[in-house]
Scaffold this motif. Structure first.
Motif, PDB file in Angstrom:
ATOM      1  N   GLY A  82       0.810  -1.226   0.000  1.00 38.67           N
ATOM      2  CA  GLY A  82       0.000   0.000   0.000  1.00 38.67           C
ATOM      3  C   GLY A  82       0.838   1.269   0.000  1.00 38.67           C
ATOM      4  N   LYS A  83       2.161   1.125  -0.181  1.00 36.32           N
ATOM      5  CA  LYS A  83       3.044   2.304  -0.163  1.00 36.32           C
ATOM      6  C   LYS A  83       3.024   2.964  -1.536  1.00 36.32           C
ATOM      7  CE  LYS A  83       7.603   3.533   1.573  1.00 36.32           C
ATOM      8  NZ  LYS A  83       8.278   4.093   0.439  1.00 36.32           N
ATOM      9  N   GLU A  84       2.873   4.275  -1.523  1.00 38.32           N
ATOM     10  CA  GLU A  84       2.768   5.005  -2.806  1.00 38.32           C
ATOM     11  C   GLU A  84       4.056   4.887  -3.612  1.00 38.32           C
ATOM     12  OE1 GLU A  84       0.769   9.011  -3.131  1.00 38.32           O
ATOM     13  OE2 GLU A  84       2.842   9.562  -3.593  1.00 38.32           O
ATOM     14  N   GLN A  85       3.884   4.515  -4.909  1.00 37.01           N
ATOM     15  CA  GLN A  85       5.031   4.403  -5.805  1.00 37.01           C
ATOM     16  C   GLN A  85       5.067   5.556  -6.814  1.00 37.01           C
ATOM     17  OE1 GLN A  85       7.205   1.408  -5.471  1.00 37.01           O
ATOM     18  NE2 GLN A  85       6.058   1.843  -3.603  1.00 37.01           N
ATOM     19  N   ALA A  86       3.891   6.025  -7.184  1.00 32.60           N
ATOM     20  CA  ALA A  86       3.802   7.123  -8.164  1.00 32.60           C
ATOM     21  C   ALA A  86       2.485   7.838  -7.952  1.00 32.60           C
ATOM     22  CB  ALA A  86       3.855   6.564  -9.579  1.00 32.60           C
ATOM     23  N   LYS A  87       2.493   9.153  -8.171  1.00 31.32           N
ATOM     24  CA  LYS A  87       1.255   9.925  -7.983  1.00 31.32           C
ATOM     25  C   LYS A  87       0.902  10.574  -9.319  1.00 31.32           C
ATOM     26  CE  LYS A  87      -0.723  12.967  -4.599  1.00 31.32           C
ATOM     27  NZ  LYS A  87      -0.674  12.864  -3.184  1.00 31.32           N
ATOM     28  N   MET A  88      -0.335  10.396  -9.745  1.00 31.26           N
ATOM     29  CA  MET A  88      -0.762  10.964 -11.019  1.00 31.26           C
ATOM     30  C   MET A  88      -1.734  12.110 -10.764  1.00 31.26           C
ATOM     31  SD  MET A  88       0.818   8.867 -12.888  1.00 31.26           S
ATOM     32  CE  MET A  88       0.222   8.986 -14.537  1.00 31.26           C
ATOM     33  N   PRO A  89      -1.301  13.351 -11.059  1.00 30.89           N
ATOM     34  CA  PRO A  89      -2.229  14.475 -10.879  1.00 30.89           C
ATOM     35  C   PRO A  89      -3.449  14.304 -11.782  1.00 30.89           C
ATOM     36  CG  PRO A  89       0.005  15.224 -11.381  1.00 30.89           C
ATOM     37  CD  PRO A  89      -0.011  13.753 -11.592  1.00 30.89           C
ATOM     38  N   ALA A  90      -4.600  14.803 -11.347  1.00 28.95           N
ATOM     39  CA  ALA A  90      -5.853  14.596 -12.081  1.00 28.95           C
ATOM     40  C   ALA A  90      -5.775  15.144 -13.501  1.00 28.95           C
ATOM     41  CB  ALA A  90      -6.992  15.279 -11.338  1.00 28.95           C
ATOM     42  N   ASP A  91      -5.073  16.280 -13.686  1.00 25.35           N
ATOM     43  CA  ASP A  91      -5.110  16.919 -15.008  1.00 25.35           C
ATOM     44  C   ASP A  91      -4.341  16.148 -16.081  1.00 25.35           C
ATOM     45  OD1 ASP A  91      -2.742  17.458 -13.852  1.00 25.35           O
ATOM     46  OD2 ASP A  91      -2.648  19.578 -14.440  1.00 25.35           O
ATOM     47  N   LEU A  92      -3.626  15.093 -15.704  1.00 27.63           N
ATOM     48  CA  LEU A  92      -2.930  14.313 -16.732  1.00 27.63           C
ATOM     49  C   LEU A  92      -3.923  13.545 -17.595  1.00 27.63           C
ATOM     50  CD1 LEU A  92       0.364  12.838 -15.321  1.00 27.63           C
ATOM     51  CD2 LEU A  92      -0.143  15.068 -16.240  1.00 27.63           C
ATOM     52  N   PHE A  93      -5.071  13.182 -17.051  1.00 28.48           N
ATOM     53  CA  PHE A  93      -6.042  12.378 -17.803  1.00 28.48           C
ATOM     54  C   PHE A  93      -7.444  12.968 -17.810  1.00 28.48           C
ATOM     55  CE2 PHE A  93      -2.875   9.385 -16.145  1.00 28.48           C
ATOM     56  CZ  PHE A  93      -2.420   8.848 -17.337  1.00 28.48           C
ATOM     57  N   ALA A 357       4.886  -4.403 -16.700  1.00 25.53           N
ATOM     58  CA  ALA A 357       4.197  -3.833 -15.528  1.00 25.53           C
ATOM     59  C   ALA A 357       5.200  -3.045 -14.674  1.00 25.53           C
ATOM     60  CB  ALA A 357       3.550  -4.942 -14.706  1.00 25.53           C
ATOM     61  N   THR A 358       6.400  -3.605 -14.486  1.00 20.27           N
ATOM     62  CA  THR A 358       7.433  -2.925 -13.692  1.00 20.27           C
ATOM     63  C   THR A 358       7.868  -1.643 -14.398  1.00 20.27           C
ATOM     64  OG1 THR A 358       8.178  -5.096 -13.025  1.00 20.27           O
ATOM     65  CG2 THR A 358       9.673  -3.282 -12.560  1.00 20.27           C
ATOM     66  N   PHE A 359       8.050  -1.749 -15.730  1.00 18.22           N
ATOM     67  CA  PHE A 359       8.462  -0.566 -16.490  1.00 18.22           C
ATOM     68  C   PHE A 359       7.428   0.557 -16.328  1.00 18.22           C
ATOM     69  CE2 PHE A 359       7.740   1.917 -20.354  1.00 18.22           C
ATOM     70  CZ  PHE A 359       8.943   2.617 -20.413  1.00 18.22           C
ATOM     71  N   LEU A 360       6.141   0.197 -16.480  1.00 12.45           N
ATOM     72  CA  LEU A 360       5.090   1.222 -16.397  1.00 12.45           C
ATOM     73  C   LEU A 360       5.022   1.838 -15.005  1.00 12.45           C
ATOM     74  CD1 LEU A 360       2.189  -0.244 -18.518  1.00 12.45           C
ATOM     75  CD2 LEU A 360       3.399   1.887 -18.920  1.00 12.45           C
ATOM     76  N   ASN A 361       5.161   0.987 -13.988  1.00 18.79           N
ATOM     77  CA  ASN A 361       5.143   1.516 -12.624  1.00 18.79           C
ATOM     78  C   ASN A 361       6.259   2.552 -12.433  1.00 18.79           C
ATOM     79  OD1 ASN A 361       2.922  -0.008 -11.990  1.00 18.79           O
ATOM     80  ND2 ASN A 361       4.073  -1.637 -10.984  1.00 18.79           N
ATOM     81  N   ARG A 362       7.434   2.277 -13.049  1.00 21.21           N
ATOM     82  CA  ARG A 362       8.561   3.224 -12.926  1.00 21.21           C
ATOM     83  C   ARG A 362       8.311   4.464 -13.777  1.00 21.21           C
ATOM     84  NH1 ARG A 362      13.163  -1.297 -13.054  1.00 21.21           N
ATOM     85  NH2 ARG A 362      12.873  -1.960 -10.913  1.00 21.21           N
ATOM     86  N   TYR A 363       7.766   4.230 -14.970  1.00 26.38           N
ATOM     87  CA  TYR A 363       7.518   5.350 -15.889  1.00 26.38           C
ATOM     88  C   TYR A 363       6.517   6.342 -15.273  1.00 26.38           C
ATOM     89  CZ  TYR A 363       5.792   7.877 -19.961  1.00 26.38           C
ATOM     90  OH  TYR A 363       5.398   8.866 -20.812  1.00 26.38           O
ATOM     91  N   TYR A 364       5.487   5.799 -14.628  1.00 24.82           N
ATOM     92  CA  TYR A 364       4.460   6.665 -14.036  1.00 24.82           C
ATOM     93  C   TYR A 364       5.046   7.553 -12.931  1.00 24.82           C
ATOM     94  CZ  TYR A 364       0.438   4.780 -16.530  1.00 24.82           C
ATOM     95  OH  TYR A 364      -0.483   4.463 -17.496  1.00 24.82           O
ATOM     96  N   LYS A 365       6.133   7.093 -12.338  1.00 29.93           N
ATOM     97  CA  LYS A 365       6.783   7.859 -11.281  1.00 29.93           C
ATOM     98  C   LYS A 365       7.343   9.176 -11.832  1.00 29.93           C
ATOM     99  CE  LYS A 365       9.057   5.860  -7.431  1.00 29.93           C
ATOM    100  NZ  LYS A 365       9.768   4.709  -7.009  1.00 29.93           N
ATOM    101  N   VAL A 366       7.903   9.077 -13.065  1.00 31.99           N
ATOM    102  CA  VAL A 366       8.532  10.286 -13.637  1.00 31.99           C
ATOM    103  C   VAL A 366       7.598  11.049 -14.563  1.00 31.99           C
ATOM    104  CG1 VAL A 366      10.893   9.452 -13.453  1.00 31.99           C
ATOM    105  CG2 VAL A 366       9.582   8.933 -15.510  1.00 31.99           C
ATOM    106  N   MET A 367       6.544  10.373 -15.019  1.00 32.50           N
ATOM    107  CA  MET A 367       5.659  10.973 -16.026  1.00 32.50           C
ATOM    108  C   MET A 367       5.169  12.388 -15.675  1.00 32.50           C
ATOM    109  SD  MET A 367       2.310   9.245 -17.608  1.00 32.50           S
ATOM    110  CE  MET A 367       1.134  10.183 -18.533  1.00 32.50           C
ATOM    111  N   PRO A 368       4.733  12.641 -14.432  1.00 36.40           N
ATOM    112  CA  PRO A 368       4.223  13.986 -14.122  1.00 36.40           C
ATOM    113  C   PRO A 368       5.259  15.080 -14.323  1.00 36.40           C
ATOM    114  CG  PRO A 368       3.622  12.433 -12.395  1.00 36.40           C
ATOM    115  CD  PRO A 368       4.571  11.722 -13.290  1.00 36.40           C
ATOM    116  N   TYR A 369       6.541  14.711 -14.468  1.00 40.85           N
ATOM    117  CA  TYR A 369       7.588  15.737 -14.616  1.00 40.85           C
ATOM    118  C   TYR A 369       8.071  15.855 -16.067  1.00 40.85           C
ATOM    119  CZ  TYR A 369       7.344  14.679  -9.721  1.00 40.85           C
ATOM    120  OH  TYR A 369       6.867  14.449  -8.464  1.00 40.85           O
ATOM    121  N   LEU A 370       7.542  15.025 -16.956  1.00 36.51           N
ATOM    122  CA  LEU A 370       8.003  15.043 -18.353  1.00 36.51           C
ATOM    123  C   LEU A 370       7.296  16.148 -19.137  1.00 36.51           C
ATOM    124  CD1 LEU A 370       8.041  11.195 -19.097  1.00 36.51           C
ATOM    125  CD2 LEU A 370       9.971  12.667 -18.491  1.00 36.51           C
TER     126      LEU A 370
END
Ligand SMILES: Cc1cc2nc3c(=O)[nH]c(=O)nc-3n(C[C@H](O)[C@H](O)[C@H](O)COP(=O)(O)OP(=O)(O)OC[C@H]3O[C@@H](n4cnc5c(N)ncnc54)[C@H](O)[C@@H]3O)c2cc1C
Length: 398
Positions: A82-93, A357-370
């Motif tokens: 349950g530990k947060e790995q990536a946060k996606m702001p609402a405005d991304l989608f 799945a692992t790649f996407l989990n990591r990608y989502y971590k940096v996505m909000p900053y791209l």
């Protein structure tokens, strides 16, 4: 024809939206819905861009939708603990308005029930067309006659099967199934969602109704399942088999599932048809051009489709031979553009391999900053706005 009598199959989004506009143009609508009452289930649907907002404004329900917004902001991907790995702001989608599908169905029902005849707990059994109308028999009620019949009965449309042929010809399964139901907000989520992804599986929980409850959402990759759509016990057994021991909240939510008031299970698919009408019968919404429930486009498309179909009938003075053709001319390119939003999403949502799945989990971590982080939302908005709406209130003859 002035007193056009139209039978609509399906009381979710497309059907009631069409009934609203038919009434505004002076036609009479009857809606037959297979469920015994208005269906409450599902999670959220989105409206985005001017075309959607214009139709909602012209229907006079935009303020109702705004009041009923989910208000859910960012969402987090979590690990099995349950530990947060990536946060996606609402405005991304997100679109302009996100609302629970059940709340939307209720608003549309309330906007139409004064003037529309609703028949719950029944379904069309046969349709026989002649020169002046369509003779309709029902599974329960007595036979009746209508001028036109519109199938707004979703991805697995009964009307489409009766008039155009078996579902396999038109529905493309996208390799994913989903289940959604209401549960207690036992994580205390505050206007947010948590999602946990593993190879071929995603389970999520979103707070709903301003944190008073939550929606559990399960997605899993699988070929088309041979399941009876009314067999809830069978569907729940498949879900339990797929997610037991999957980690995070999976087991707890599977327990809650047994008591859910609104368990919803379906395959994720797209509908592709060469023609949306035959004779006096036409299809609308998911029945005709479902973009897939992962596209975030289904409800907006159904709403715009209902506006155009009723409007073209009004402009043609009720002549379906003209109106159905015009409906398709106005809508086809738009619908195909919206359907593109559904392509590929399934693989991103529930990637088949652990590595992906692992790649996407990591990608989502940096996505909000791209730099291109808002790309998906921009493309979706462009597709949703790619239609010039005619003002049928001015164009209609009466
Ligand atoms: C219970 C439910 C939950 C949903 N949850 C989500 C969600 O969380 N996210 C999302 O993006 N989309 C969801 N959808 C799909 C979404 O509503 C549609 O993609 C979109 O709104 C277009 O709506 P529609 O009216 O064309 O089709 P649908 O919303 O699928 O509605 C079709 C209606 O026809 C009825 N029906 C089916 N067969 C018959 C029959 N034989 N006779 C009479 N009526 C019949 C169904 O009960 C339903 O009310 C859900 C649909 C339903 C029915």
């Amino acid at each position: 024809m002035t007193n056009l009598k139209v039978l609509i199959s399906g009381a979710s989004v497309a059907g009631p939206a069409l009934a609203y506009w038919l009434h505004r143009h002076g036609f009479q609508a009857t809606i037959v819905e297979r469920a015994p009452a208005l269906r409450d289930g599902g999670y959220a649907v989105d409206f985005r861009g001017e075309a959607h907002l214009t139709v909602l404004r012209r229907m006079g329900i935009l303020a109702d939708l705004e009041r009923a917004r989910t208000g859910v902001g960012s969402m987090s991907y979590v690990n099995s603990a349950g530990k947060e790995q990536a946060k996606m702001p609402a405005d991304l989608f997100a679109g302009d308005i996100e609302i629970l599908r059940g709340d939307l169905a209720r608003i549309l029902y309330d906007a139409t029930r004064q003037h529309t005849e609703y028949v719950f707990g029944d379904s069309i059994a046969s349709l026989t067309e002649d020169a002046d109308g369509v003779e309709v028999t029902f599974e329960r009620g007595a036979p009746r006659r209508f001028d036109l019949v519109i199938g707004a009965d979703g991805l697995h449309s009964n009307t489409r099967r009766l008039v155009f042929g078996p579902e396999e010809r038109f529905v493309k399964h996208l390799g994913v199934n989903c289940a959604i139901f209401t549960t207690a907000n036992h994580l205390g989520l505050d206007h947010t969602g948590h999602a946990y992804r593993t190879a071929g599986r995603l389970v999520a929980m979103y707070s709903a109704r301003h944190n008073a409850e939550a929606k559990a959402v399960f997605y899993f990759a699988s070929p088309q399942l041979d399941l009876d759509r009314r067999d809830v016990a069978g569907q729940q057994a498949v879900l339990a088999e797929t997610f037991t021991g999957n980690g995070w909240q999976s087991d707890r939510l599977l327990q809650d599932m047994r008591y859910a008031p609104d368990f919803y299970f379906d395959s994720v698919g797209q509908v592709r048809m060469d023609a949306w009408s035959r004779g006096r019968v036409a299809l609308l919404g998911d029945a005709a051009y479902c973009p897939s429930s992962l596209s975030g486009m289904g409800s907006g498309l159904a709403l715009v489709g209902a506006y155009v179909l009723a409007g073209e009938l009004a402009v043609a003075g009720g002549d379906h031979r003209v109106a159905f053709g015009r409906y398709e001319e106005e809508m086809r390119e738009y619908a195909v553009g919206c359907q593109k939003m559904g392509n590929g999403v399934a693989k991103l949502m529930v990637p088949g391999s652990r590595a992906m799945a692992t790649f996407l989990n990591r990608y989502y971590k940096v996505m909000p900053y791209l730099p291109g982080k808002n790309m998906a939302a921009k493309i979706a908005r462009k597709a949703a706005e790619n239609i010039t709406l005619r003002d049928y209130r001015k164009l209609a003859r009466r």
